[in-house]
Design an enzyme around this catalytic site. Structure first.
Site, PDB file in Angstrom:
ATOM      1  N   CYS A   1      -6.363   1.643   5.340  1.00  0.00           N
ATOM      2  CA  CYS A   1      -6.979   0.404   5.816  1.00  0.00           C
ATOM      3  C   CYS A   1      -6.533   0.126   7.260  1.00  0.00           C
ATOM      4  O   CYS A   1      -5.738   0.862   7.839  1.00  0.00           O
ATOM      5  CB  CYS A   1      -6.575  -0.754   4.900  1.00  0.00           C
ATOM      6  SG  CYS A   1      -4.823  -1.209   5.023  1.00  0.00           S
TER       7      CYS A   1
ATOM      8  N   CYS B   1      -2.540  -0.492   7.485  1.00  0.00           N
ATOM      9  CA  CYS B   1      -1.764   0.745   7.374  1.00  0.00           C
ATOM     10  C   CYS B   1      -1.954   1.623   8.599  1.00  0.00           C
ATOM     11  O   CYS B   1      -1.007   2.252   9.080  1.00  0.00           O
ATOM     12  CB  CYS B   1      -2.138   1.492   6.099  1.00  0.00           C
ATOM     13  SG  CYS B   1      -1.572   0.658   4.592  1.00  0.00           S
TER      14      CYS B   1
ATOM     15  N   HIS C   1       0.831  -1.197   0.000  1.00  0.00           N
ATOM     16  CA  HIS C   1       0.000   0.000   0.000  1.00  0.00           C
ATOM     17  C   HIS C   1       0.868   1.251   0.000  1.00  0.00           C
ATOM     18  O   HIS C   1       2.014   1.243   0.458  1.00  0.00           O
ATOM     19  CB  HIS C   1      -0.917   0.000   1.219  1.00  0.00           C
ATOM     20  CG  HIS C   1      -2.002  -1.016   1.158  1.00  0.00           C
ATOM     21  ND1 HIS C   1      -3.029  -1.070   2.068  1.00  0.00           N
ATOM     22  CD2 HIS C   1      -2.231  -2.025   0.276  1.00  0.00           C
ATOM     23  CE1 HIS C   1      -3.838  -2.058   1.749  1.00  0.00           C
ATOM     24  NE2 HIS C   1      -3.372  -2.658   0.674  1.00  0.00           N
TER      25      HIS C   1
ATOM     26  N   GLU D   1       0.706   3.922   1.824  1.00  0.00           N
ATOM     27  CA  GLU D   1       1.108   4.331   3.173  1.00  0.00           C
ATOM     28  C   GLU D   1       2.272   3.471   3.672  1.00  0.00           C
ATOM     29  O   GLU D   1       3.224   3.990   4.274  1.00  0.00           O
ATOM     30  CB  GLU D   1      -0.084   4.201   4.128  1.00  0.00           C
ATOM     31  CG  GLU D   1      -1.292   5.016   3.721  1.00  0.00           C
ATOM     32  CD  GLU D   1      -2.264   4.286   2.783  1.00  0.00           C
ATOM     33  OE1 GLU D   1      -3.404   4.769   2.662  1.00  0.00           O
ATOM     34  OE2 GLU D   1      -1.900   3.255   2.181  1.00  0.00           O
TER      35      GLU D   1
END
Length: 183
Positions: free
Chosen positions: A123, A126, A95, A97
């Site tokens: 999410c 993260c 991801h 992040e």
């Protein structure tokens, strides 16, 4: 989009449009997501401390592995087999992040005390990783919500950021995290 007025250094009374810090950092996150290679979503993230960028990240396959459009991720390459919200254990994409946090770590850059700007609300994973790394707050463009039975837990977890989790406007023309169909 709100703008700030400032006087030029020459002392003239002319006003210029200048984005506030959230708008500025979010516009950079939108630019960063242009590098995303995921076939499902294009997300960009910026980690900033004291108004200065310390790291950026976008979603895609791990460093030195084939990209999604090269067949690097089975889940992304076969989206018709995996409905949205399923088979994340098969997805090798990192991801945005996570990439911002990991890039900073790889180059020895401290992220404690930073704020993360991301084009899509983080999410669970993260969120946990940012809390563990000492990120103080999150600013996101597009909202994301977990399934109804997990919403309370998700919002409780996001409540641990000292500077909160807040939605900020994406720049005009940058409304969707979905890649544009090139066909």
């Amino acid at each position: 989009m709100p703008v700030s007025e400032f006087k030029s250094g020459s002392g003239s009374e002319s006003a210029s449009k200048r984005p506030d810090m959230d708008e500025y950092m979010m516009s950079i996150a939108v630019g960063v997501r242009a590098r995303a290679n995921c076939l499902g979503s294009h997300i960009g993230a910026v980690l900033a401390r004291d108004g200065h960028i310390v790291s950026t990240g976008y979603n895609g396959t791990p460093h030195k592995t084939p990209n999604c459009d090269e067949g690097g991720c089975t889940r992304c390459s076969n989206r018709e087999m995996y409905p949205a919200g399923t088979a994340y254990d098969m997805c090798i994409c990192v991801h945005a992040e996570q990439n911002a946090l990991l890039s900073a770590a790889r180059f020895g850059i401290a992220v404690e005390g930073s704020v993360l700007y991301t084009t899509w609300q983080p999410c669970f994973s993260c969120t946990k990783e940012m809390l563990q790394a000492g990120v103080l707050g999150v600013r996101y463009g597009e909202a994301w919500e977990p399934k109804a039975d997990l919403k309370d837990e998700y919002h409780r977890l996001q409540g641990y950021f000292p500077e909160g989790v807040k939605q900020v406007d994406l720049p005009v023309g940058a409304e969707s995290h979905r890649p544009v169909d090139q066909s």
